[in-house]
Design a protein around this motif. Sequence first.
Motif, PDB file in Angstrom:
ATOM      1  N   PHE A  31     -90.739  25.528  -2.669  1.00 12.61           N
ATOM      2  CA  PHE A  31     -91.579  24.350  -2.893  1.00 12.61           C
ATOM      3  C   PHE A  31     -90.866  23.091  -2.409  1.00 12.61           C
ATOM      4  O   PHE A  31     -91.443  22.274  -1.696  1.00 12.61           O
ATOM      5  CB  PHE A  31     -91.895  24.184  -4.380  1.00 12.61           C
ATOM      6  CG  PHE A  31     -93.051  24.998  -4.896  1.00 12.61           C
ATOM      7  CD1 PHE A  31     -93.690  25.948  -4.124  1.00 12.61           C
ATOM      8  CD2 PHE A  31     -93.508  24.793  -6.181  1.00 12.61           C
ATOM      9  CE1 PHE A  31     -94.753  26.682  -4.621  1.00 12.61           C
ATOM     10  CE2 PHE A  31     -94.570  25.520  -6.694  1.00 12.61           C
ATOM     11  CZ  PHE A  31     -95.199  26.469  -5.913  1.00 12.61           C
ATOM     12  N   ASN A  32     -89.619  22.921  -2.822  1.00 12.03           N
ATOM     13  CA  ASN A  32     -88.875  21.713  -2.459  1.00 12.03           C
ATOM     14  C   ASN A  32     -88.702  21.588  -0.958  1.00 12.03           C
ATOM     15  O   ASN A  32     -88.838  20.499  -0.394  1.00 12.03           O
ATOM     16  CB  ASN A  32     -87.521  21.683  -3.161  1.00 12.03           C
ATOM     17  CG  ASN A  32     -87.657  21.431  -4.643  1.00 12.03           C
ATOM     18  OD1 ASN A  32     -88.629  20.826  -5.089  1.00 12.03           O
ATOM     19  ND2 ASN A  32     -86.693  21.894  -5.418  1.00 12.03           N
ATOM     20  N   ARG A  35     -92.148  20.780   0.563  1.00 11.82           N
ATOM     21  CA  ARG A  35     -92.513  19.385   0.256  1.00 11.82           C
ATOM     22  C   ARG A  35     -91.725  18.437   1.153  1.00 11.82           C
ATOM     23  O   ARG A  35     -92.252  17.408   1.582  1.00 11.82           O
ATOM     24  CB  ARG A  35     -92.228  19.056  -1.197  1.00 11.82           C
ATOM     25  CG  ARG A  35     -93.171  19.664  -2.180  1.00 11.82           C
ATOM     26  CD  ARG A  35     -92.730  19.322  -3.593  1.00 11.82           C
ATOM     27  NE  ARG A  35     -93.483  20.051  -4.588  1.00 11.82           N
ATOM     28  CZ  ARG A  35     -92.960  20.538  -5.697  1.00 11.82           C
ATOM     29  NH1 ARG A  35     -91.683  20.368  -5.975  1.00 11.82           N
ATOM     30  NH2 ARG A  35     -93.706  21.191  -6.551  1.00 11.82           N
ATOM     31  N   LEU A  40     -96.311  21.016   1.791  1.00 12.56           N
ATOM     32  CA  LEU A  40     -96.930  21.024   0.466  1.00 12.56           C
ATOM     33  C   LEU A  40     -96.867  19.630  -0.130  1.00 12.56           C
ATOM     34  O   LEU A  40     -95.987  18.841   0.222  1.00 12.56           O
ATOM     35  CB  LEU A  40     -96.194  21.986  -0.479  1.00 12.56           C
ATOM     36  CG  LEU A  40     -96.303  23.471  -0.202  1.00 12.56           C
ATOM     37  CD1 LEU A  40     -95.492  24.253  -1.231  1.00 12.56           C
ATOM     38  CD2 LEU A  40     -97.740  23.932  -0.196  1.00 12.56           C
ATOM     39  N   GLU A  41     -97.781  19.360  -1.046  1.00 10.83           N
ATOM     40  CA  GLU A  41     -97.762  18.103  -1.791  1.00 10.83           C
ATOM     41  C   GLU A  41     -97.315  18.378  -3.220  1.00 10.83           C
ATOM     42  O   GLU A  41     -97.616  19.432  -3.777  1.00 10.83           O
ATOM     43  CB  GLU A  41     -99.162  17.482  -1.795  1.00 10.83           C
ATOM     44  CG  GLU A  41     -99.622  17.085  -0.413  1.00 10.83           C
ATOM     45  CD  GLU A  41    -101.045  16.587  -0.380  1.00 10.83           C
ATOM     46  OE1 GLU A  41    -101.803  16.813  -1.354  1.00 10.83           O
ATOM     47  OE2 GLU A  41    -101.412  15.979   0.639  1.00 10.83           O
ATOM     48  N   ARG A  42     -96.611  17.448  -3.795  1.00 12.98           N
ATOM     49  CA  ARG A  42     -96.113  17.582  -5.170  1.00 12.98           C
ATOM     50  C   ARG A  42     -97.263  17.467  -6.165  1.00 12.98           C
ATOM     51  O   ARG A  42     -98.138  16.637  -6.031  1.00 12.98           O
ATOM     52  CB  ARG A  42     -95.083  16.493  -5.434  1.00 12.98           C
ATOM     53  CG  ARG A  42     -94.403  16.597  -6.789  1.00 12.98           C
ATOM     54  CD  ARG A  42     -93.301  15.578  -6.934  1.00 12.98           C
ATOM     55  NE  ARG A  42     -92.308  15.645  -5.888  1.00 12.98           N
ATOM     56  CZ  ARG A  42     -91.275  16.482  -5.872  1.00 12.98           C
ATOM     57  NH1 ARG A  42     -91.113  17.321  -6.847  1.00 12.98           N
ATOM     58  NH2 ARG A  42     -90.414  16.470  -4.881  1.00 12.98           N
ATOM     59  N   GLU A  43     -97.235  18.339  -7.139  1.00  7.15           N
ATOM     60  CA  GLU A  43     -98.190  18.331  -8.235  1.00  7.15           C
ATOM     61  C   GLU A  43     -97.396  18.393  -9.538  1.00  7.15           C
ATOM     62  O   GLU A  43     -96.273  18.895  -9.554  1.00  7.15           O
ATOM     63  CB  GLU A  43     -99.118  19.546  -8.157  1.00  7.15           C
ATOM     64  CG  GLU A  43    -100.131  19.487  -7.035  1.00  7.15           C
ATOM     65  CD  GLU A  43    -101.237  18.490  -7.321  1.00  7.15           C
ATOM     66  OE1 GLU A  43    -101.925  18.637  -8.338  1.00  7.15           O
ATOM     67  OE2 GLU A  43    -101.393  17.557  -6.521  1.00  7.15           O
ATOM     68  N   SER A  47     -95.859  22.732 -10.055  1.00  6.13           N
ATOM     69  CA  SER A  47     -96.795  23.253  -9.082  1.00  6.13           C
ATOM     70  C   SER A  47     -96.805  22.372  -7.841  1.00  6.13           C
ATOM     71  O   SER A  47     -96.217  21.293  -7.813  1.00  6.13           O
ATOM     72  CB  SER A  47     -98.201  23.371  -9.672  1.00  6.13           C
ATOM     73  OG  SER A  47     -98.724  22.111  -9.967  1.00  6.13           O
ATOM     74  N   ALA A  48     -97.443  22.880  -6.813  1.00  2.00           N
ATOM     75  CA  ALA A  48     -97.595  22.149  -5.557  1.00  2.00           C
ATOM     76  C   ALA A  48     -99.031  22.374  -5.099  1.00  2.00           C
ATOM     77  O   ALA A  48     -99.767  23.174  -5.670  1.00  2.00           O
ATOM     78  CB  ALA A  48     -96.601  22.664  -4.524  1.00  2.00           C
ATOM     79  N   ARG A  49     -99.415  21.672  -4.047  1.00  2.00           N
ATOM     80  CA  ARG A  49    -100.772  21.805  -3.539  1.00  2.00           C
ATOM     81  C   ARG A  49    -100.733  21.817  -2.024  1.00  2.00           C
ATOM     82  O   ARG A  49     -99.958  21.093  -1.401  1.00  2.00           O
ATOM     83  CB  ARG A  49    -101.613  20.636  -4.039  1.00  2.00           C
ATOM     84  CG  ARG A  49    -103.053  20.678  -3.604  1.00  2.00           C
ATOM     85  CD  ARG A  49    -103.884  19.656  -4.358  1.00  2.00           C
ATOM     86  NE  ARG A  49    -103.448  18.294  -4.140  1.00  2.00           N
ATOM     87  CZ  ARG A  49    -103.960  17.476  -3.218  1.00  2.00           C
ATOM     88  NH1 ARG A  49    -104.911  17.882  -2.429  1.00  2.00           N
ATOM     89  NH2 ARG A  49    -103.509  16.251  -3.106  1.00  2.00           N
TER      90      ARG A  49
END
Length: 91
Positions: A31-32, A35, A40-43, A47-49
């Motif tokens: 995720f990191n 991002r 990915l976008e931070r949620e 979580s991510a989006r």
Amino acid sequence: MSGEFSPGQPMRLKELAVAFGTSHMPIRDSFNRLRGIDILEREPHLSARVPMVTAEGLRDLLKVRVLDERQAVVWGDEDMCRGEPELYQSG
């Protein structure tokens, strides 16, 4: 898992860890990293989006792709001029 995520779809750390049969640490690291390069976008809440696709984003992607492909042609031409055509033969 199919390996495909839709634009706007949330991706939850726990769910992915279970689906891949791993701990949360490799998923969090992924995720990191994703991002960090705007894949990915931070949620909130671990979580991510997947980002939504926009016309502007597609134009930017096309510009980068055209530049990459143009550079590949230049490098290929340089290799051919140096007498390295075997790099481009199929077989």
